[in-house]
Structure formats: structure tokens, C-alpha cells
Design an enzyme around this catalytic site. Sequence first.
Site, PDB file in Angstrom:
ATOM      1  N   ALA A 261       7.826 -86.798  -2.757  1.00 22.28           N
ATOM      2  CA  ALA A 261       6.457 -87.035  -2.342  1.00 22.28           C
ATOM      3  C   ALA A 261       5.816 -88.008  -3.327  1.00 22.28           C
ATOM      4  O   ALA A 261       6.378 -88.280  -4.387  1.00 22.28           O
ATOM      5  CB  ALA A 261       5.660 -85.735  -2.324  1.00 22.28           C
ATOM      6  N   MET A 262       4.617 -88.501  -2.961  1.00 21.30           N
ATOM      7  CA  MET A 262       3.961 -89.510  -3.793  1.00 21.30           C
ATOM      8  C   MET A 262       2.471 -89.242  -3.891  1.00 21.30           C
ATOM      9  O   MET A 262       1.805 -89.006  -2.894  1.00 21.30           O
ATOM     10  CB  MET A 262       4.253 -90.893  -3.176  1.00 21.30           C
ATOM     11  CG  MET A 262       3.654 -92.039  -3.957  1.00 21.30           C
ATOM     12  SD  MET A 262       4.315 -92.116  -5.650  1.00 21.30           S
ATOM     13  CE  MET A 262       2.882 -92.727  -6.519  1.00 21.30           C
ATOM     14  N   GLU A 297       2.131 -82.964  -6.778  1.00 23.64           N
ATOM     15  CA  GLU A 297       1.370 -84.170  -6.406  1.00 23.64           C
ATOM     16  C   GLU A 297      -0.123 -83.960  -6.647  1.00 23.64           C
ATOM     17  O   GLU A 297      -0.822 -84.866  -7.093  1.00 23.64           O
ATOM     18  CB  GLU A 297       1.628 -84.559  -4.950  1.00 23.64           C
ATOM     19  CG  GLU A 297       3.106 -84.761  -4.584  1.00 23.64           C
ATOM     20  CD  GLU A 297       3.905 -85.581  -5.559  1.00 23.64           C
ATOM     21  OE1 GLU A 297       3.356 -86.506  -6.184  1.00 23.64           O
ATOM     22  OE2 GLU A 297       5.115 -85.295  -5.735  1.00 23.64           O
TER      23      GLU A 297
END
Length: 868
Positions: A261-262, A297
Site C-alpha cells: 500500500a502507499m 499507512e
Amino acid sequence: MANMPQAKYRKDYQSPSHTISNINLTFDLYDRMTTVSAISTVKQLKTETSLYLDGEGLQLKEIQISGENWSNYEELDAGLLIHQLPEEFELRIITEISPIDNTALEGLYKSGGAFCTQCEAEGFRRITYYMDRPDVLATFTTKVVADQVEYPYLLSNGNKIGEGSLANGRHWVQWQDPHPKPAYLFALVAGNFDVLRDVFTTKSGRNVDLEIFVDRGNLDRAPHAMTSLINSMKWDEERFGLEYDLDIYMVVAVDFFNMGAMENKGLNVFNSKYVLANEKTATDTDYLGIEAVIGHEYFHNWTGNRVTCRDWFQLSLKEGLTVFRDQEFSSDLGSRAVNRINNVRVVRGAQFAEDASPMSHPIRPEKVIEMNNFYTLTVYEKGSEVIRMIHTLLGESKFQMGMKLYFQRHDGTAATCEDFVAAMEDASGVDLEQFRLWYSQSGTPKLTVSSVFDAEHKTFSLSVSQQTPATPGQEEKQALHIPLDIELYDKHGAAIPLTSNGEPVHHVLDIKKPNQSFVFDGIDEAPIPSLLREFSAPVKLEYDYDDKALVFLMSHAKNDFARWDAGQMLLAKYLKENIARIADGGNFDMPLDVIDAFRGVLLSQSLEPAFIAEMISLPSFNEVTGWYDTVNIEAINFALKALKMNLAKELEDELTAIYHSLYQDKYLVEHEAIGMRALRNIALSYLAFTETGNQLVEQQYRSSNNMTDTIAAMTAANSAELECRDALMADYSEKWSHDGLVMDKWFALQGSNPCNDALAKLKLSMEHDAFSLKNPNRTRSLIGSFLNLNPVNFHSLSGEGYQFAGEILREMNESNPQVASRLIDPLLKFKKYDEIRQSMIKEELLQLQALDNLAKDLFEKVNKALEM
Ligand code: TRP
Ligand code: ZN
């Protein structure tokens, strides 16, 4: 190669020549020809009147400086050099890109039907020419224009400031992010989604809109991600005093994604694997993974976004710290011991292996060719262990004082690892001078401990020596500051207070020299030491425990982690013995009192089921290979299987009783229920090797009402090569062939299939409708598990496993180098195998090296491996 990729060095850091205070972007989205217009406010900071902008694979359409067409520039290999610029100006650049042809999934690409971006580390330069470096912080305004019907949602960072419709069925939305940020945190998404909405009220009373975007039809798989997000926001307020800073937080789940994920500001993009879950499609492990990654995140909003990295060599500044934070989050919400055990397994297994490989690097690397190659277990997991050691040395309250000072000093800026350590040191008064070596020294230190009990003087002394082996580029190692957490027990299991010269001594010893001794007094009888409690440092420990001491610690150590660790040491001791014997043609053998120690664990009334499950989990094949310089694949595989079968046979009654007593008719995602399933399913994994195995496994598969029990049955059938295996696989594939994410579990089983025609079956699986080498999740599930979790077939002496890996890598080198570069890791370790295997693997590496279009990612790893 035409252009040899160039390395960058940490020591060469130069602050930027110019700064960009804001950028105004407009995207006119089309599959094949997206136009990007970028208008930036630029100011010269040094004496250079030329400006270098990064850019790759872009079609340049127009450059204007303060409204004037500009022709004084050069188009270079990977960027643009613009000359004779004034001190302050408006830069207007128009470029074109083709998202649909972007299979590398870096920059702007299409995932299924949606447009999305991935800019970390250096993807923004595939969108427009820019100073694509983390120490240039600008405010972003982004206008997205696209077809109204196909892309009803147009998203970017920050707050929505306008929207409207256009002629020809298109519409637009404009976003503004008030927080200055580096380009790697930019994001854009355009697509047709279902949205799960909620609201979080912060501790200061502000309302934050929460939105999770998933593919249409998947709304019933989004609630767990939402719960995890709300829990993360609450936890960061409570434990770290950190509040969210925008009015909206969006998460988008996409199917095509290179990593987990980012953390893009206000608009996280997630691999759908870390969002989508319901009881029919996801296992308990998936649920916990989602909680951890959503947390990770979210926590980046402060550790990564508000304070970002000065340059990419500092990556661990945000990643090590954020992994530490997500581990603490999971531990505070669930079982601390189980979380610690699983994190330590990763460090001792895969991270230690990386430290012993040609890719060995310090958590703050000195030299990088392709930044994507440094999102590693070392930077993330060892990085987190380094933060954890600071936490151990300072204690929670001083650590939190350090965090406060860190934010006071660096909020809104790009910082270095040194800045973080300095803040911790200044806030706490604890000297971290020698400790800083953990940032620059690579390799896994070994602590060798010995002890002497002196009955006459009633003293117990520990002699500790440390040694770190040479690693590529680092021949000489210095002594590190290692926190060694210990406890001493008397024969009744009571902890003996630690004193030296009559003065109390803290239970965390500061190891600072190559050799050091500690003498404890007032000790009446030979104590049993518990060493490296909580895995207080990422080191290998050697201490000559006898079986009795280990069995004692398994039941008497005060903390669960130490109990588990004692059990693992006992298993390791007999595995090593057996591996040596089997390599010499002997048989597997295990003393009954060792088996009885594990029987005692199974029969315990006081231990939590989740913890018992960890106690009876054997070390993985990969962890065992880490104990050796030269690996005997057949002997290790045989010994591990024999150990499993031996425990299954000896403990069959206890395992059967546990299996039946832990049946639950309802599926609940709660820690206690998860723990009970974990123990029941590990019991099944043993029972699969007994006479009733096939029947039990098949019955569990047929009657299961949740994915955890379904996959546990299939995994047991796969590992024990049960008769029902193929029928279960066929049934599952029929049920789920329309859903790639659910099929990943099936592909992973095909990849790790121990049967001897596994590679042929795997090749058939590549023809499955749900499979595509273009999708990183599919590739990792099928190919990744073959390379990493199928030692016997991958390392087959026929060489077909290696040749297959080579073929896939040559293909992926062109389509998605970042994923190829992760897949190649097991081949880099070729020096660990026998001569025949070494030369076969080397042959594949040489073929890759000879490619004239070898990507930087593989270039860096292949060359490092071959030059060793
Ligand atoms: N920063 C991301 C994280 O840890 C990971 C990341 C780095 C990433 N590079 C990426 C994700 C490329 C996807 C693609 O949380
Ligand atoms: Zn991260």
C-alpha cells in the site's frame, strides 16, 4: 549495455538548486494519450541558473517560463536541463503519457478499469518533468478531467475545491492539498467504485470524513478496513498524541499494485489484498494483515508525510519508525506475545538471510542504483528493531518525549536518520553515540555468552562477546551498543533480583565492547539465565543451554516470548543434530523427554490457544537454511518433515483432543476466536500426517463456513500430499475462478506443492483464467511461492526449476522490473548451495546479465551477486 546504470552515494548529497513552492497540475485522462500540464512556482536557491528536472518516458509538448516559450533546454537521458533561468519564475510544462501501456505500475497506469498512480520512490518523473526528490516540498493543486460515465470518481490529495461538467460527456474535479509535500506523496485516482463512508471525530473535536473506494460489488468486503482505520486513528491519538490533519481521508483498493500500500497524503492507494475481506474470502491472517497495513499507512501521515525524508538513503527514517508504530498498534490491540513472535520470525528468517546475501546493506544504505531495490526487510524490519532498541534503552515515556521533540524540530520538513536519533538523545539525556553505528553497519551481529556460577562467593558471571561478520563492502566491523535483556531464575522459577556489589542492576545490560563481563552477587544456587528476552536486539545468540534448562524456561520464564524462544532453541538443537545425522545417511531420532515438553505445552490449562499454536510451530525451511553457510536441501527437508511426522505420531491423542475441543460453529473475527482457530488448524496440520488425516482434512474442507478453515484444510492436504488434495483444489477453483484475489490462495498452494510433478502442474496453472503475469499478486502467489516455499522442486537437480525462474525473470524484466527484482532474491543466494546447483543458478544469472535491455533493478542485484 549501452548505458551502464549509475550508482548514487549517500555522501554525495547536495541540497536542491531550486525550490518549488507550489504546483498546479491538470490531467486530461485518456488511455493512450493523457495530457499533463504542470505549472510550478520556482525559485533559485544557489548560484546555478540552470534547472535539472527528472523525467522518464515522457513526450514533451511545451515549455514556457513566466509565459514565454523557452527553447534553451536539453533533453537528457532521464531528464531535462533548462538554461539561463531568472531567479524566480513560473514554469509551465506540458507532457503526454500513455497509461494503458504502463505495465511497470509506476507513475500513472490503469488498474482494471481505473486510472491510478504510484509515485514512491521515483514514479512522479513518469508523469511530468519535476524535481522528483523528497527534499523539494510544494503545495499541490490538481485538476482531473475524464469521461463522466466511465470515471465518476476523480480523486487526488487534500480537499475538493471545485467540480463541474464539460461538453462531450467529460467532467472535472479540482483538489488542493494545503500541506507542502514531496512529489512521491502525490496521488490521482479516477474510476467507478462503490464507497464505504464513515466519520471520525478527533480528540480536539474535528470531524474527518472517511471513504474507502472498492471495485463495484465489493462493498461487503470493506468494513474490516474501515474498522481498522478508525482504530488506527484512535490509537495514534492515545499512544502518540497524534491527530489527523485534513478533513478527509480516502483509501482506494486496486488490483494491480507492486507492493502492499502507499501512504499518499489524504489518498492512500492500497493493494486490494490489504483492504478486501469477508469471512468467505479472507483468512484470519488476511484480517490481521489488513489491520497492520491500514495502520501502517495511516501512521505514515506523521512519520513520513508531516516529517519526510531528506533523501532516499534515509528511507528507514520513515519506514523503520512506521513499522515500529504498526507493530505496537497490533500488539496493543491483540496479543503482544504472538505479534512479537511473528515479527521476530521475519527478522531471524528472511532479514538475517538478506544480511547474509550479496544484497546485504545497512538500514541506511550508502550506495544505490535502483531505489526500488531498497524497500527491503533490512530497511523496514531491521529498521523497526533499531527503533525498538531505542525504545528499550529510553523507556516509553522518554521515547515519547523524543518523538515530541522530533516533531517540534522537523514538522513540515525533510529530515535525516541523524535528526531522529539526535531528538531522542536530546530529549532523554541517554547517550546514543555508539548506538548510531546500527545505522551504518550491515550484517547480523553474533553474541556469544558463557556463564560461571561461583558457589563459594555466591556470584554468577556472564561473559558476553560480540562479533559481526564481514559483509560486501564492509570488511571491518566495530562493536555495537547492544541492549541485552536478561533475567535469572532460581530452581522454583522465581526471578532473582539482579545486584552487583550489592547495588541493583537494570535487567537490560548495555553491551558496548567486543568482550564484556557482568558479575551478579548474592546468588545462592546456579541460576537459569533467560537471555535476549523479547529479542531485545536483532542479533544471533549463542549460549550453551542444556535440554533441562530449555524445558525449564519453556514453562517457567516470566514472559511468553522467552518461553517460545526456549522451545524454538530446543527444536533447533535437535533439528541440527538430525540434519547432520541424516546427511551422513543416518535416521531421524528425537528423545522422548523433548517430545514430552511439547506435550506439556499442549496440555497446559493456563496458556492461551494462540500462544500454544506458536509454541508448536516448527521453524520454516528458510529459517533453518539461515543456520548454515552451505545448505543441504534434501537433509533439511527430510529432517523437518520427519520432525513433523514424529511429533504428530507421538502427540496424536493430545492433538486430536485439542482439534475436537476447539470446534466453533460461528465465525468471529475476535482475538480469542482467532487464537482457537490457529491452534485447531495447526493441530490439523500435524494430524494430516496420521492415519485419520485424509478424512479429517476432507471433512473440515466440506463443512467449513469460513476461509480460514477452508485454507487450513487445503494447506494440510497440500503439505501432507493427501489423497483428497486434488479434489479439494478442483472444487475451490470452480467456486472462485472469477475472483483473482481469492484464487491467489490456490495459486500459492500450486506454487508450494511438494509433489514431484509440481512444476508441470504449476505451468498448467499459468493457463488458468484467473492467472496473469501482468498482475503482481498472481505472480507472487504462484511463481513467488514456487521460488521461496518449494525448496525440493525449485532446487531440483534436473535444473528445470532454475530454468523456469530464468524464463519468468526475462519476461518480467520487460513488463515489470520492480516485481522481477523481488522475485530474483532466492537466486542471489546461489553460493549457499552445492557446486552443481551453484553453477546452474549462476548460468541463469549470467543469461540475465547478458540481456541488452536489462532493467536497473535486476542489473543492480545480478551484478552484486555475480561479483561476490
Ligand atoms: N511507502 C510504502 C509503504 O511502506 C511502500 C512503497 C514504496 C510502495 N514504494 C512503493 C508501494 C511502490 C507501492 C509501490 O507503506
Ligand atoms: Zn511504509
